[in-house]
Design a protein around this motif. Sequence first.
Motif, mmCIF file in Angstrom:
data_model
loop_
_atom_site.group_PDB
_atom_site.id
_atom_site.type_symbol
_atom_site.label_atom_id
_atom_site.label_comp_id
_atom_site.label_asym_id
_atom_site.label_seq_id
_atom_site.Cartn_x
_atom_site.Cartn_y
_atom_site.Cartn_z
ATOM 1 N N GLN A 87 0.759 -1.224 -0.017
ATOM 2 C CA GLN A 87 0.017 0.073 0.058
ATOM 3 C C GLN A 87 1.076 1.137 0.078
ATOM 4 O O GLN A 87 0.081 2.303 -0.018
ATOM 5 C CB GLN A 87 -0.926 0.091 1.155
ATOM 6 C CG GLN A 87 -0.398 0.238 2.465
ATOM 7 C CD GLN A 87 0.489 -1.178 3.253
ATOM 8 O OE1 GLN A 87 0.632 -2.103 2.398
ATOM 9 N NE2 GLN A 87 0.335 -1.026 4.471
ATOM 10 N N MET A 88 2.216 1.304 0.084
ATOM 11 C CA MET A 88 3.011 2.311 0.269
ATOM 12 C C MET A 88 4.231 2.325 -0.825
ATOM 13 O O MET A 88 4.945 1.394 -0.916
ATOM 14 C CB MET A 88 3.628 2.516 1.574
ATOM 15 C CG MET A 88 4.335 3.713 1.824
ATOM 16 S SD MET A 88 4.975 4.110 3.594
ATOM 17 C CE MET A 88 6.141 2.908 3.472
ATOM 18 N N PRO A 89 4.360 3.370 -1.697
ATOM 19 C CA PRO A 89 5.504 3.286 -2.649
ATOM 20 C C PRO A 89 6.617 3.314 -1.888
ATOM 21 O O PRO A 89 6.965 3.801 -0.847
ATOM 22 C CB PRO A 89 5.166 4.376 -3.373
ATOM 23 C CG PRO A 89 4.538 5.463 -2.605
ATOM 24 C CD PRO A 89 3.603 4.586 -1.572
ATOM 25 N N ALA A 90 7.828 2.644 -2.539
ATOM 26 C CA ALA A 90 9.199 2.753 -1.786
ATOM 27 C C ALA A 90 9.673 4.383 -1.763
ATOM 28 O O ALA A 90 9.416 5.198 -2.348
ATOM 29 C CB ALA A 90 10.375 2.349 -2.936
ATOM 30 N N GLY A 91 10.148 4.436 -0.549
ATOM 31 C CA GLY A 91 10.635 5.859 -0.166
ATOM 32 C C GLY A 91 9.262 6.532 0.443
ATOM 33 O O GLY A 91 9.643 7.626 0.999
ATOM 34 N N GLY A 92 8.110 6.188 0.386
ATOM 35 C CA GLY A 92 6.997 6.872 0.875
ATOM 36 C C GLY A 92 6.868 8.278 0.260
ATOM 37 O O GLY A 92 6.591 8.840 1.264
ATOM 38 N N LEU A 93 7.059 8.445 -0.704
ATOM 39 C CA LEU A 93 6.947 9.547 -1.629
ATOM 40 C C LEU A 93 8.288 10.479 -1.150
ATOM 41 O O LEU A 93 7.998 11.539 -1.423
ATOM 42 C CB LEU A 93 5.557 10.104 -1.484
ATOM 43 C CG LEU A 93 4.578 9.077 -1.937
ATOM 44 C CD1 LEU A 93 3.041 10.052 -1.510
ATOM 45 C CD2 LEU A 93 4.700 9.023 -3.577
ATOM 46 N N CYS A 94 9.050 10.087 -0.297
ATOM 47 C CA CYS A 94 10.395 11.178 -0.104
ATOM 48 C C CYS A 94 11.599 10.307 -1.105
ATOM 49 O O CYS A 94 12.170 9.584 -0.397
ATOM 50 C CB CYS A 94 10.484 11.133 1.357
ATOM 51 S SG CYS A 94 11.736 12.568 1.848
ATOM 52 N N ASN A 95 11.607 10.988 -2.113
ATOM 53 C CA ASN A 95 12.970 10.434 -2.978
ATOM 54 C C ASN A 95 14.160 10.860 -2.403
ATOM 55 O O ASN A 95 15.017 10.287 -2.758
ATOM 56 C CB ASN A 95 12.591 10.946 -4.228
ATOM 57 C CG ASN A 95 11.387 10.539 -5.077
ATOM 58 O OD1 ASN A 95 10.964 9.344 -4.633
ATOM 59 N ND2 ASN A 95 10.654 11.316 -5.945
ATOM 60 N N ASN A 96 14.252 11.815 -1.638
ATOM 61 C CA ASN A 96 15.802 12.208 -1.134
ATOM 62 C C ASN A 96 15.829 12.085 0.493
ATOM 63 O O ASN A 96 16.920 12.725 0.997
ATOM 64 C CB ASN A 96 15.874 13.790 -1.473
ATOM 65 C CG ASN A 96 14.804 14.703 -1.015
ATOM 66 O OD1 ASN A 96 13.993 14.348 -0.399
ATOM 67 N ND2 ASN A 96 15.245 16.097 -1.321
ATOM 68 N N CYS A 97 15.241 11.393 1.079
ATOM 69 C CA CYS A 97 15.337 11.190 2.374
ATOM 70 C C CYS A 97 16.310 10.057 2.712
ATOM 71 O O CYS A 97 16.565 9.310 2.080
ATOM 72 C CB CYS A 97 13.960 10.745 3.062
ATOM 73 S SG CYS A 97 12.736 11.968 3.136
ATOM 74 N N SER A 98 17.087 10.503 3.765
ATOM 75 C CA SER A 98 18.104 9.471 4.373
ATOM 76 C C SER A 98 17.283 8.693 5.434
ATOM 77 O O SER A 98 16.095 8.782 5.816
ATOM 78 C CB SER A 98 19.271 10.371 5.139
ATOM 79 O OG SER A 98 18.639 10.992 6.141
ATOM 80 N N ASP A 99 18.310 7.665 5.743
ATOM 81 C CA ASP A 99 17.752 6.858 6.690
ATOM 82 C C ASP A 99 17.393 7.594 7.957
ATOM 83 O O ASP A 99 16.342 7.299 8.836
ATOM 84 C CB ASP A 99 18.699 5.627 7.085
ATOM 85 C CG ASP A 99 18.802 4.661 6.190
ATOM 86 O OD1 ASP A 99 18.050 4.661 5.228
ATOM 87 O OD2 ASP A 99 19.554 3.608 6.367
ATOM 88 N N ASP A 100 18.193 8.630 8.412
ATOM 89 C CA ASP A 100 17.901 9.440 9.412
ATOM 90 C C ASP A 100 16.623 10.208 9.354
ATOM 91 O O ASP A 100 15.967 10.337 10.288
ATOM 92 C CB ASP A 100 19.071 10.340 9.650
ATOM 93 C CG ASP A 100 18.940 10.999 11.042
ATOM 94 O OD1 ASP A 100 18.711 10.563 12.187
ATOM 95 O OD2 ASP A 100 19.246 12.292 10.942
ATOM 96 N N ASP A 101 16.407 10.823 8.246
ATOM 97 C CA ASP A 101 15.135 11.267 8.025
ATOM 98 C C ASP A 101 14.189 10.633 8.034
ATOM 99 O O ASP A 101 13.105 10.990 8.703
ATOM 100 C CB ASP A 101 15.077 12.098 6.607
ATOM 101 C CG ASP A 101 16.350 12.790 6.202
ATOM 102 O OD1 ASP A 101 16.685 13.714 7.140
ATOM 103 O OD2 ASP A 101 16.574 13.160 5.048
#
Length: 111
Positions: A87-101
């Motif tokens: 139900q959720m796209p890879a990255g949750g729609l945040c293409n530039n998020c880091s693991d910390d983000d």
Amino acid sequence: MRLLNINTTKTRQVLSSSMMALVLSLTMTSGHTAADISQTYNDSCAACHDSGALNAIKKGDSAQWQRLIKQKGMPALINSVKGGMIQMPAGGLCNNCSDDDYQKLIEYMSK
């Protein structure tokens, strides 16, 4: 082999400007502030986590978030976000998020 002479004023100015640009770019991309996380949430997560669409745990449902964090652990949750789910796209729609983000976003939603 000839060595570069960096003793000229012009060369020092160019190197100094380049170093300053590098420092500024690293500072600007070194992580999100709390305000940035709020904006990132609004841009990337809110569509589902505000309403609970597609069975997303709602932002602020601390009990469910804490249960999920305890059950899976933060590293597994981050990997789930990065890889996506049915139900959720890879990255949750945040293409530039880091693991910390992603961790900060999960923590933000769990409060």
